[in-house]
Design an enzyme around this catalytic site. Structure first.
Site, PDB file in Angstrom:
ATOM      1  N   ARG A  88     -26.548  65.631  29.089  1.00  0.00           N
ATOM      2  CA  ARG A  88     -27.103  64.407  28.518  1.00  0.00           C
ATOM      3  C   ARG A  88     -27.009  63.268  29.529  1.00  0.00           C
ATOM      4  NH1 ARG A  88     -25.166  60.009  26.229  1.00  0.00           N
ATOM      5  NH2 ARG A  88     -23.040  60.750  25.944  1.00  0.00           N
ATOM      6  N   GLU A 123     -18.239  58.968   4.331  1.00  0.00           N
ATOM      7  CA  GLU A 123     -17.562  59.017   5.637  1.00  0.00           C
ATOM      8  C   GLU A 123     -16.154  59.551   5.419  1.00  0.00           C
ATOM      9  OE1 GLU A 123     -18.012  58.449   9.047  1.00  0.00           O
ATOM     10  OE2 GLU A 123     -15.923  59.095   9.025  1.00  0.00           O
ATOM     11  N   ARG A 143     -20.474  51.822  37.193  1.00  0.00           N
ATOM     12  CA  ARG A 143     -21.232  52.342  38.338  1.00  0.00           C
ATOM     13  C   ARG A 143     -22.648  51.775  38.342  1.00  0.00           C
ATOM     14  NH1 ARG A 143     -21.186  58.153  37.164  1.00  0.00           N
ATOM     15  NH2 ARG A 143     -20.228  57.516  35.219  1.00  0.00           N
ATOM     16  N   ARG A 170     -24.056  63.081  35.037  1.00  0.00           N
ATOM     17  CA  ARG A 170     -22.640  63.184  34.695  1.00  0.00           C
ATOM     18  C   ARG A 170     -22.042  64.540  35.076  1.00  0.00           C
ATOM     19  NH1 ARG A 170     -22.695  60.205  28.769  1.00  0.00           N
ATOM     20  NH2 ARG A 170     -22.839  58.108  29.634  1.00  0.00           N
ATOM     21  N   GLY A 198     -26.786  56.821  27.975  1.00  0.00           N
ATOM     22  CA  GLY A 198     -27.733  55.933  27.286  1.00  0.00           C
ATOM     23  C   GLY A 198     -28.693  56.688  26.387  1.00  0.00           C
ATOM     24  N   GLU A 231     -25.597  63.491  17.041  1.00  0.00           N
ATOM     25  CA  GLU A 231     -24.871  64.430  17.896  1.00  0.00           C
ATOM     26  C   GLU A 231     -24.673  65.797  17.244  1.00  0.00           C
ATOM     27  OE1 GLU A 231     -21.311  62.728  19.605  1.00  0.00           O
ATOM     28  OE2 GLU A 231     -20.796  64.610  20.617  1.00  0.00           O
ATOM     29  N   ALA A 256     -22.474  52.491  27.463  1.00  0.00           N
ATOM     30  CA  ALA A 256     -23.512  52.088  28.419  1.00  0.00           C
ATOM     31  C   ALA A 256     -24.667  51.329  27.781  1.00  0.00           C
ATOM     32  CB  ALA A 256     -24.033  53.308  29.166  1.00  0.00           C
ATOM     33  N   HIS A 309     -17.397  63.814  30.771  1.00  0.00           N
ATOM     34  CA  HIS A 309     -17.786  62.528  31.365  1.00  0.00           C
ATOM     35  C   HIS A 309     -16.908  62.303  32.587  1.00  0.00           C
ATOM     36  CE1 HIS A 309     -18.475  58.280  31.941  1.00  0.00           C
ATOM     37  NE2 HIS A 309     -19.453  58.311  31.039  1.00  0.00           N
ATOM     38  N   GLU A 355     -20.270  53.852  32.038  1.00  0.00           N
ATOM     39  CA  GLU A 355     -21.122  54.145  33.183  1.00  0.00           C
ATOM     40  C   GLU A 355     -21.735  52.864  33.752  1.00  0.00           C
ATOM     41  OE1 GLU A 355     -23.100  57.739  32.426  1.00  0.00           O
ATOM     42  OE2 GLU A 355     -24.572  57.480  34.002  1.00  0.00           O
ATOM     43  N   THR A 384     -20.013  56.527  17.629  1.00  0.00           N
ATOM     44  CA  THR A 384     -20.989  55.501  17.992  1.00  0.00           C
ATOM     45  C   THR A 384     -20.287  54.215  18.410  1.00  0.00           C
ATOM     46  OG1 THR A 384     -22.608  56.443  16.483  1.00  0.00           O
ATOM     47  CG2 THR A 384     -22.964  54.163  17.177  1.00  0.00           C
ATOM     48  N   HIS A 430     -16.560  64.753  26.375  1.00  0.00           N
ATOM     49  CA  HIS A 430     -17.209  63.544  25.895  1.00  0.00           C
ATOM     50  C   HIS A 430     -18.240  63.786  24.794  1.00  0.00           C
ATOM     51  CE1 HIS A 430     -18.715  59.578  25.782  1.00  0.00           C
ATOM     52  NE2 HIS A 430     -19.863  59.848  26.379  1.00  0.00           N
ATOM     53  N   HIS A 431     -19.171  64.670  25.032  1.00  0.00           N
ATOM     54  CA  HIS A 431     -20.306  64.792  24.106  1.00  0.00           C
ATOM     55  C   HIS A 431     -20.656  66.252  23.948  1.00  0.00           C
ATOM     56  CE1 HIS A 431     -24.635  64.484  22.950  1.00  0.00           C
ATOM     57  NE2 HIS A 431     -24.237  63.391  22.346  1.00  0.00           N
TER      58      HIS A 431
HETATM   59  P1  ADP Z   1     -23.681  60.054  15.655  1.00  0.00           P
HETATM   60  O1  ADP Z   1     -23.510  59.443  17.004  1.00  0.00           O
HETATM   61  O2  ADP Z   1     -24.456  61.317  15.676  1.00  0.00           O
HETATM   62  O3  ADP Z   1     -24.122  59.068  14.632  1.00  0.00           O
HETATM   63  P2  ADP Z   1     -20.863  59.658  15.161  1.00  0.00           P
HETATM   64  O4  ADP Z   1     -19.767  60.414  15.788  1.00  0.00           O
HETATM   65  O5  ADP Z   1     -21.069  58.258  15.602  1.00  0.00           O
HETATM   66  O6  ADP Z   1     -22.194  60.522  15.258  1.00  0.00           O
HETATM   67  O7  ADP Z   1     -20.630  59.587  13.586  1.00  0.00           O
HETATM   68  C1  ADP Z   1     -20.421  60.730  12.805  1.00  0.00           C
HETATM   69  C2  ADP Z   1     -19.525  60.358  11.652  1.00  0.00           C
HETATM   70  O8  ADP Z   1     -19.472  61.439  10.709  1.00  0.00           O
HETATM   71  C3  ADP Z   1     -18.096  60.069  12.061  1.00  0.00           C
HETATM   72  O9  ADP Z   1     -17.706  58.813  11.568  1.00  0.00           O
HETATM   73  C4  ADP Z   1     -17.299  61.196  11.407  1.00  0.00           C
HETATM   74  O10 ADP Z   1     -15.993  60.808  11.041  1.00  0.00           O
HETATM   75  C5  ADP Z   1     -18.155  61.507  10.194  1.00  0.00           C
HETATM   76  N1  ADP Z   1     -17.922  62.849   9.630  1.00  0.00           N
HETATM   77  C6  ADP Z   1     -17.713  63.999  10.314  1.00  0.00           C
HETATM   78  N2  ADP Z   1     -17.526  65.025   9.462  1.00  0.00           N
HETATM   79  C7  ADP Z   1     -17.624  64.514   8.205  1.00  0.00           C
HETATM   80  C8  ADP Z   1     -17.496  65.067   6.900  1.00  0.00           C
HETATM   81  N3  ADP Z   1     -17.219  66.357   6.714  1.00  0.00           N
HETATM   82  N4  ADP Z   1     -17.641  64.243   5.827  1.00  0.00           N
HETATM   83  C9  ADP Z   1     -17.895  62.919   5.997  1.00  0.00           C
HETATM   84  N5  ADP Z   1     -18.002  62.342   7.210  1.00  0.00           N
HETATM   85  C10 ADP Z   1     -17.876  63.124   8.304  1.00  0.00           C
END
Ligand code: ADP
Length: 505
Positions: free
Chosen positions: A479, A91, A315, A336, A482, A469, A105, A299, A312, A100, A439-440
């Protein structure tokens, strides 16, 4: 006391220290525990300051490398571990959870045991149809079919791990109560991330933070691992049999946002700062195709000073939207994209969510919004109208008309058909000023139902998987609320299972 401030998320993160071999002996928390439970506090007592796996324990090689610690990455890791493999999560941010953790929602799913318990008649086909309609018919049909058909088992899977989403609500574009949220009606994200972290901890899956993956390596047509930068300085090359990209979207990368949707320049974003599209770029370097890459969701209900998304569920539990003139202007439960456009179409380009005390009780997140100072309140509608500067008569008439619609079950003004179970009639009354925000990102890396990353010619990149995502196709051009949590759990699981099968070959 400092420990009293710790959320269940912090707790679960802290428990990683035990999973990651630094000798602490904290027990994992009970599955039913909520964010504020006192037992959380007790378990935290004695935990060390270190929250995640000690970087000194980073190995040169793992079976499966998972990039990103959001819901998709964590689900993949749990599933891969349960398949008997040794996964690792890298991470890039100092904390786990990605976007996440901010999701509010709930998780959409059909034909679930919790729906059955409440006597809700739903079907996978209806879930499919409504999602396709919401996505303007542009969703990838196979991915969508996989999503709906595996939604109920995903709810069961989470429940089996102590992540129980048995409180049902509705989101815009859905005709049935199929948005599953925690028992107390609170926002899903923090509860989900805490639960997934707890399960990673139980399984001793390492999770390294501050580990920015900068490249996915490949040799002879097969993925071989990654290169990462630890703590902003130490470059490392780690090998693996398979790599899962779970890096989330690009909603915090304004250059990419502007490249694909120039008209969104200047919009606030609800995204955490790690959502920079890295996974899309790294996959493209290996020849991956993308799909609907320009599809960005704004959003409708984002508080503009804090960029905080107002769930959401507000609402979904019965709130209405009024303009500065104090009148309703659209069906609040539309998808949305449409609600956002209606707000942007107002002369003032913002609106107010209006609700009452009984709705506030049903949506726990509102107490949090209040603490952030974004909720206005009034003992009477007149008092509220004065606070937000709308004509009191108009606001009163809007509420009277709305409560009449709730009673008759017919919204003759705007044709709303859902979230009409409760009138807005219990003082005090509340308002939150909102406008749309980025948002997404719906588009992304192209995958098949096995979550294998595809090239333009439809062939797979051996050993490369993606979920969440970062991928495109599931949601089409819009999207449904939910469906992101459904996506990350269902396809995250699949990425774990499939990458494990590949790594075993
Ligand atoms: P999803 O909903 O698809 O699981 P999230 O946004 O909740 O996606 O989580 C994606 C995670 O990946 C985030 O914590 C983000 O910081 C991490 N991330 C993005 N780019 C990198 C990277 N190059 N190396 C390591 N982690 C990454």
């Amino acid at each position: 006391m400092k420990k009293k401030l710790l959320s269940s998320l912090t707790l679960a993160a802290m428990l990683f220290l035990a999973a990651c071999g630094n000798g602490a002996t904290s027990e994992s928390t009970s599955s039913s525990e909520s964010s504020q439970s006192s037992s959380s506090e007790e378990v935290v007592t004695g935990a060390s300051e270190q929250q995640y796996t000690d970087p000194a324990e980073m190995k040169d090689s793992y079976d499966i490398i998972i990039i990103g610690s959001g819901g998709a990455g964590m689900s993949a890791a749990i599933q891969a571990k349960d398949a008997g493999l040794n996964p690792v999560i890298f991470e890039k941010m100092p904390v786990a959870g990605g976007n996440t953790i901010k999701s509010s929602a709930g998780m959409n799913a059909s034909q679930t045991k919790f729906q059955e318990k409440e006597g809700i008649t739903d079907s996978n086909d209806l879930f499919y149809e409504e999602t396709l309609k919401g996505g303007k018919g542009t969703n990838d049909p196979e991915l969508l079919r996989y999503l709906v058909d595996n939604s109920s088992s995903a709810i069961d899977w989470l429940d089996s791990m102590g992540i129980t989403l048995d409180n049902l609500t509705t989101t815009g574009g859905m005709s049935q109560k199929r948005t599953h949220r925690p028992t107390d009606g609170s926002a899903v994200g923090e509860y989900l991330v805490a639960g997934l972290l707890r399960n990673l901890y139980d399984r001793k899956v390492p999770l390294f933070v501050n580990s920015d993956v900068v490249k996915i390596t490949e040799k002879d047509g097969k993925v071989t691992g990654v290169e990462l930068v630890l703590n902003g300085k130490d470059k490392k090359t780690i090998s693996a049999k398979a790599v899962v990209i779970a890096t989330g979207g690009y909603g915090a990368n304004m250059d990419m946002v502007k490249e694909y949707q120039p008209q969104l320049d200047g919009f606030v974003t609800t995204n955490q700062s790690g959502s920079t599209g890295d996974g899309i770029k790294m996959a493209q370097e290996l020849g991956a195709a993308t799909t609907e890459i320009e599809a960005i969701q704004i959003h409708p209900t984002v508080e503009q000073k804090t960029s905080m998304l107002i769930t959401e569920a507000v609402r979904g539990e019965g709130a209405i939207l009024v303009s500065q003139a104090g009148t309703r202007f659209f069906n609040e439960m539309e998808t949305r994209d449409k609600v956002s456009q209606a707000i942007i179409g107002l002369p003032e380009k913002y609106a107010y969510l209006i609700f009452d005390a009984s709705l506030k009780d049903r949506v726990k997140a509102i107490a949090f919004y209040e603490k952030q100072g974004v909720v206005e309140s009034g003992e009477t509608l007149e008092a509220l109208a004065e606070k937000i500067g709308v004509p009191a008569d108009a606001l009163k008439t809007s509420l009277e008309n709305w409560n009449g619609s709730v009673e008759s079950g017919t919204d003759s003004e705007f044709g709303r058909t859902t979230a009409m179970e409760n009138p807005l009639a219990t003082a005090p009354y509340y308002a939150i000023k909102i406008a749309p925000g980025i948002h997404h990102t719906m588009g992304g890396v192209k995958i098949n139902t096995n979550t294998q990353v595809l090239k333009e010619d439809g062939s797979v990149i051996n050993g490369l998987y993606a979920a969440g995502e970062v991928t495109g196709g599931i949601h089409g051009q819009n999207r449904i609320g939910g469906n992101a949590v459904a996506d990350i759990i269902i396809f995250g699981r699949q990425a774990g299972t499939q990458s494990a099968a590949y790594a075993k070959e």
